[in-house]
Design an enzyme around this catalytic site. Structure first.
Site, PDB file in Angstrom:
ATOM      1  N   HIS A 281      48.926 -71.390  -8.565  1.00  0.00           N
ATOM      2  CA  HIS A 281      48.515 -70.273  -7.436  1.00  0.00           C
ATOM      3  C   HIS A 281      47.104 -71.133  -6.964  1.00  0.00           C
ATOM      4  CE1 HIS A 281      46.738 -67.011  -9.721  1.00  0.00           C
ATOM      5  NE2 HIS A 281      45.812 -67.041  -8.718  1.00  0.00           N
TER       6      HIS A 281
ATOM      7  N   ASP B 197      53.194 -70.417 -13.750  1.00  0.00           N
ATOM      8  CA  ASP B 197      51.910 -70.463 -13.018  1.00  0.00           C
ATOM      9  C   ASP B 197      50.691 -71.297 -13.475  1.00  0.00           C
ATOM     10  OD1 ASP B 197      49.957 -69.890 -10.856  1.00  0.00           O
ATOM     11  OD2 ASP B 197      49.574 -67.758 -11.375  1.00  0.00           O
TER      12      ASP B 197
ATOM     13  N   SER C 281      41.189 -65.998 -11.370  1.00  0.00           N
ATOM     14  CA  SER C 281      42.420 -66.856 -11.475  1.00  0.00           C
ATOM     15  C   SER C 281      42.420 -68.098 -11.987  1.00  0.00           C
ATOM     16  CB  SER C 281      42.969 -66.733 -10.136  1.00  0.00           C
ATOM     17  OG  SER C 281      43.521 -65.827  -9.734  1.00  0.00           O
TER      18      SER C 281
END
Length: 243
Positions: free
Chosen positions: A60, A104, A197
């Site tokens: 992502h 992911d 992230s």
């Protein structure tokens, strides 16, 4: 609704509820030599150096072109340990689902090999999957507040345990796949957040997690969710070999 831990800072606004370290402390300088900052004019995600030319991050966090910043501690200053290397390839897992965030994970090939030293080094891939209860180190430059925003210049570190599958599934019924783990505290107060992230979760010296998603940050009964790296050893090795 699923709030992504995407450290996408556009000016002062975060496009998603990204994971940043809350409840941690400033890391000792060069104590996390494998962490990298992904930069496109601003820090937007973390990553982990696994060879001198390859970085693991979250799918992502994808951008077609990324500057990988290694050897960072204070991302606002030049401290003499940094290496800035552009990406030559950015490869998302073919099974990545942007809605469920399954798979992911992504690999970034550096345009030239990094020079390994005390401030820039690799982290081993997992030899197996870590058990629930294992203490892990989460690090990043993400938001330090569960309400509001404060993006630190200095790298933050947090020790947190891997939670059981039962705890993870009870927090997020029907949303946890076999490729995800929960790490953190059910009581809240300590978590990754926006800006973290793609960054590392390292347990017993091995990369076991990639910061992926969660509901808010550091909220009671909503721990952080991480990509389960031990499921991807073959994909990582095969992708590197083919590229």
């Amino acid at each position: 609704m699923k709030f992504l831990l995407l450290c996408v800072l556009l000016g002062a606004a975060a496009a998603f509820d990204d994971d940043k370290i809350i409840g941690g402390a400033t890391c000792a300088k060069s104590s996390v030599p494998y962490i990298v900052s992904l930069n496109s004019g601003y820090h937007f995600c973390g990553g982990s150096l696994i060879t001198n030319q390859w970085v693991v991050s979250a799918a992502h966090c994808y951008k077609a072109s990324i500057q990988v910043r290694l050897g960072e501690h204070n991302i606002a200053l030049s401290e003499g340990t940094e290496q800035f290397i552009s990406s030559s390839k950015v490869i998302r897992h073919s099974g990545y689902n942007s809605y469920t965030l399954d798979n992911d994970i992504m690999l970034i090939k550096l345009s030239s090999p990094a020079s390994l030293n005390a401030a820039v080094n690799t982290v081993p891939l997992p030899s197996g999957c870590s058990a629930a209860g294992t203490s892990c180190l989460i690090s990043g430059w993400g938001n330090t507040l569960s309400n509001g925003s404060n993006y630190p210049d200095l790298l933050q570190c947090l020790n947190a345990p891997i939670l059981t599958n039962a705890q993870c599934n009870s927090a997020y019924p029907g949303e946890i796949t076999a490729n995800m783990i929960c790490v953190g505290y059910m009581e809240g107060g300590k978590d990754s957040c926006q800006g973290d992230s793609g960054g590392p979760v390292v347990c017993n010296g091995q990369l076991q997690g990639v910061v992926s998603w969660g509901y808010g940050c550091a909220m009671r009964n909503y721990p952080g969710v991480y990509t389960k790296v031990c499921n991807y050893n073959a994909w990582i090795q095969n992708t590197i070999a083919a590229n």
